[in-house]
Scaffold this motif. Sequence first.
Motif, short mmCIF file in Angstrom:
data_model
loop_
_atom_site.label_atom_id
_atom_site.label_comp_id
_atom_site.label_asym_id
_atom_site.label_seq_id
_atom_site.Cartn_x
_atom_site.Cartn_y
_atom_site.Cartn_z
N GLU A 145 -1.23 -65.87 -82.95
CA GLU A 145 -1.74 -65.14 -81.80
C GLU A 145 -3.25 -64.98 -81.99
O GLU A 145 -3.75 -65.00 -83.11
CB GLU A 145 -1.06 -63.79 -81.62
N THR A 146 -3.93 -64.93 -80.86
CA THR A 146 -5.37 -64.70 -80.87
C THR A 146 -5.69 -63.60 -79.87
O THR A 146 -4.90 -63.31 -78.97
CB THR A 146 -6.18 -65.95 -80.45
N ILE A 161 -18.25 -64.13 -76.75
CA ILE A 161 -16.83 -63.79 -76.85
C ILE A 161 -16.50 -63.82 -78.33
O ILE A 161 -16.75 -64.83 -79.00
CB ILE A 161 -15.96 -64.79 -76.07
N VAL A 162 -16.00 -62.71 -78.84
CA VAL A 162 -15.57 -62.65 -80.24
C VAL A 162 -14.06 -62.69 -80.25
O VAL A 162 -13.40 -62.08 -79.40
CB VAL A 162 -16.13 -61.41 -80.98
N GLY A 163 -13.52 -63.45 -81.19
CA GLY A 163 -12.07 -63.58 -81.25
C GLY A 163 -11.56 -63.59 -82.68
O GLY A 163 -12.32 -63.77 -83.63
N ALA A 164 -10.26 -63.41 -82.79
CA ALA A 164 -9.58 -63.47 -84.08
C ALA A 164 -8.28 -64.23 -83.90
O ALA A 164 -7.65 -64.15 -82.83
CB ALA A 164 -9.31 -62.07 -84.63
N ILE A 165 -7.87 -64.95 -84.93
CA ILE A 165 -6.59 -65.64 -84.94
C ILE A 165 -5.81 -65.17 -86.16
O ILE A 165 -6.38 -64.97 -87.24
CB ILE A 165 -6.75 -67.18 -84.95
N GLY A 166 -4.53 -64.98 -85.96
CA GLY A 166 -3.65 -64.58 -87.06
C GLY A 166 -2.29 -65.21 -86.87
O GLY A 166 -1.95 -65.68 -85.79
N THR A 167 -1.52 -65.24 -87.94
CA THR A 167 -0.17 -65.79 -87.88
C THR A 167 0.83 -64.67 -88.09
O THR A 167 0.52 -63.64 -88.70
CB THR A 167 0.04 -66.89 -88.93
N ASN A 168 2.02 -64.89 -87.56
CA ASN A 168 3.08 -63.88 -87.66
C ASN A 168 4.00 -64.19 -88.82
O ASN A 168 4.23 -65.28 -89.17
CB ASN A 168 3.91 -63.85 -86.37
#
Length: 168
Positions: A145-146, A161-168
Amino acid sequence: MSKDIQAGDIAADRSDNFDYIVRHFLQGPHFFQSSVVQYLYDWWQGYEPSLPQRKQFDLVEHAAIAPNLFLIKVLGDGRFEYRINGEEVVSLVGVSLKGEMISPDHHDIAMANLARYYQEIVEKKQARACTGNLRPAHMDVLEFETVDCPLVDKNGNITHIVGAIGTN
């Protein structure tokens, strides 16, 4: 939360590690599975009803999640430039996009879709999120998800635009 999937959002149309991507509009509180994505969204939402200014986003203050962060510069006319890609972003996505310019007429349909997605963030002045699956090299399929959050200048114009990505 509304969702959309477009051509270029599935693996057959992509040159990175994403299997598929679903894009979502966000409004108000939202709960993410990934702690790094939640952290960034909570920081951004803490400025409501205003939007945070670019100068209020200091990477040093977010060092704990820096590997998962990316920063996009808004160039205008639907064009964007990747300025920062954290190490985990590159590892998950499978390619560094730092310095990459994207626009709706980009030769890669996935990048053209991404430019349109970022333009919606600029026009609506609203955070968005993505979910889906990706396949990093030598790993099983991961759910990701981001969150993508607009940042403004002193006049209220979206500049990044600042963003982050992570995994579940």
